[in-house]
Design an enzyme around this catalytic site. Sequence first.
Site, PDB file in Angstrom:
ATOM      1  N   GLY A  52      40.016 -14.448  12.645  1.00 43.02           N
ATOM      2  CA  GLY A  52      38.534 -14.185  13.011  1.00 43.02           C
ATOM      3  C   GLY A  52      38.464 -15.259  14.224  1.00 43.02           C
ATOM      4  O   GLY A  52      39.430 -16.409  14.329  1.00 43.02           O
ATOM      5  N   THR A  53      37.656 -15.322  15.030  1.00 47.48           N
ATOM      6  CA  THR A  53      37.605 -16.031  16.503  1.00 47.48           C
ATOM      7  C   THR A  53      36.471 -17.109  16.395  1.00 47.48           C
ATOM      8  O   THR A  53      36.540 -18.146  16.010  1.00 47.48           O
ATOM      9  CB  THR A  53      37.824 -15.029  17.730  1.00 47.48           C
ATOM     10  OG1 THR A  53      36.837 -13.883  17.247  1.00 47.48           O
ATOM     11  CG2 THR A  53      39.080 -14.539  17.614  1.00 47.48           C
TER      12      THR A  53
END
Lengths: 281, 250
Positions: A52-53
Site C-alpha cells: 500500500g502506498t
Amino acid sequence: MEANLSGTGRLPAAFLTPGSSSFLDFLDSHAPQLLPGRRTLPEGMTVEAPHGTTIVSAVFDGGVVLAGDRRATMGNVIAQRDIEKVFPADEYSAVGIAGTAGLAVEMVRLFQLELEHYEKIEGAVLSFEGKANRLTTMIRSNLAMAMQGLAVVPVFAGYDLDLGRGRIFTYDVTGGRSEERSGFAATGSGSVFARGAMKKLYRDGLTGEQAATLAVQALYDAADDDSATGGPDLARKIFPIVTLITEDGFRRLDEDEVAAIAVTITEQRREHPNGPQAPLL
Amino acid sequence: MSTPFYVSPQQAMADRAEYARKGIARGRSVVVLTYADGIVFVAENTSRALHKVSEIYDKIAFAAVGRYNEFENLRIGGVRYADLRGYSYDRADVTARGLANVYAQTLGTIFSSVGEKPYEVELIVAEVGRTDADDQIYRLTPDGSVVDEKNAVVVGGNADSIGSYLGQRHRSGLGLAEALKLAVDGLARDPNGGSPRTLTPEQLEVAVLDRQRPRQRKFKRILGGQLARLLSGDESAAAEDEGDASADTE
C-alpha cells in the site's frame, strides 16, 4: 466416567488468570502463533507482496483528517485498485497504513481489538498516548520482517478528548514514534510529494471540509509524481478514502462526498495541471 | 491414621449446591428484561466502579450476582474467549450460545471437582438479535446448568418473588421506560410483603443491548440524567443521543 479436569469445554487457565488488560499479552501467553511478530522468514529470503502506498493526515479546527489513496502495487504491477488503507481504530482515532498490505491489515485488526479489549476489561478508554504506544509495540515486533522487505509504516491520528484537539503520530519501521506538531503528515511512497503539496496549502484554522479537500489535493499531487500512488479514478469511480475524526467521533466520508471533492479538483487541474498556486512571497 | 467419614455423592453435591445457593442469596438481585428494541439489564448496585452488568462483545452482554472476584474472573475469561474467537474467525461467529456453553463447562467442572470450592455466582448471558424473536437469554447456575430463558429473568436474592412479579406483568413490545419501571418495581418489592422500597437512580446500574444502535457494538450503559428521565417515565429519553449520555458521566 471421569471428571473433566483439563480438556474440552472448560476455559483454559490462561483465560481466567487475572492481571493483564492487553489482548496482545493474552495472545502471547495463550496463542503466540497468532501474533504476527512471532513469524519469521527464512534467512536471506525476500518476499514480493502487494504494498500500500500513500497516507496523508492534517489537523483542522476541532479535529483531524486522515486519508489514503486506493492503490496497492507489487513491483511495477498494480496489484489492487480499490484497496482500503485507512481504518477506524476506535471511536476517536484512526490508523492509516503504508507498506505490506497483508501484514498491515492484520496489524490493524489486532490494534482495533487491543483497544476494544482494554476498554471492555478496564471499563475505561486508553489515553491517546497509551494508544499510540500500543501501536509502537506492534510495529517494533514486526522489525525482523521489515528487514526482509515486509515493512509496515502507519500514521495514527485522532481526537484527544483530554486536550480537546486533533493529534497525529507518525512511525518508522523500528517503531520510532513522533508527534507531528506542524499540523500535517504523510507516509508511504508518495509521501514526499504529498508533504510538499501540504506544505504549501496547509494553514491554521481550516474547517473539516477544507481539510478534506487539502488531503485529496495532496494525494492528487502524490499520484501525479509517484507511479505507486493512485489518483482519483473517475472512469471506475474509485476515490480516495477520507475520514474525519472530531469530538463527535470517527466518520468516513461517503463516496459521493469524496467524489464531489475529487471531481472539482480534477476539473480545476484541467486548467492548472499543477494545482493551486501559493504566493511567491 | 484416621479414617475419613463416608459422605454419599448425593449428599456431597447437595451440600455444595446449598453452599453456593446461600452465597448467591445474600446479594442484591439483577433483572434482565426484553423490550421493544432489545434487552435491558437492571441491577441494584451503588458502586460505580464494580459493575454487575458488562459488555462482552458486539451483541452480547453479561450480568452476574454473587461473589465479585469469582464472576469478575468469569467476565474477563468471557471477554478473552469472545475476542479471540472473533479474531480467529469473524465477529459474526461469536454467539451467546457458545459463550454460555463455555461458562457451563467451566462452572460445572469447578462444581464437581473435589479440590475446588464451588463458585457462588449466578450468571446471565444475553444476546440481542435482529428482531425480538432472535433475542437470547441464558441463565447459568453454579453447578453449570444452562437455562434458556424468555422475556424476563431474575438472579440473586429474591429471585423467585421478583421473577413471578415480572412474569405476570411483562409483555412483548414494552418501551424502554416501561420496561425499566417494571424492573425497578420488581427490585423494590419487599419479599415479606411489606411496602416497597424507593430506588433512586444512584442505586441502580442500568445498561441495554439496543438493536437500533447504529454502531457494531450494541451495548450501552444508561447513566445519570438519561436514567433519571427514563425512570420518571419519559419514553423519549430512550432515543437520546450518545453524546448526551456520555456527557452525563463526565
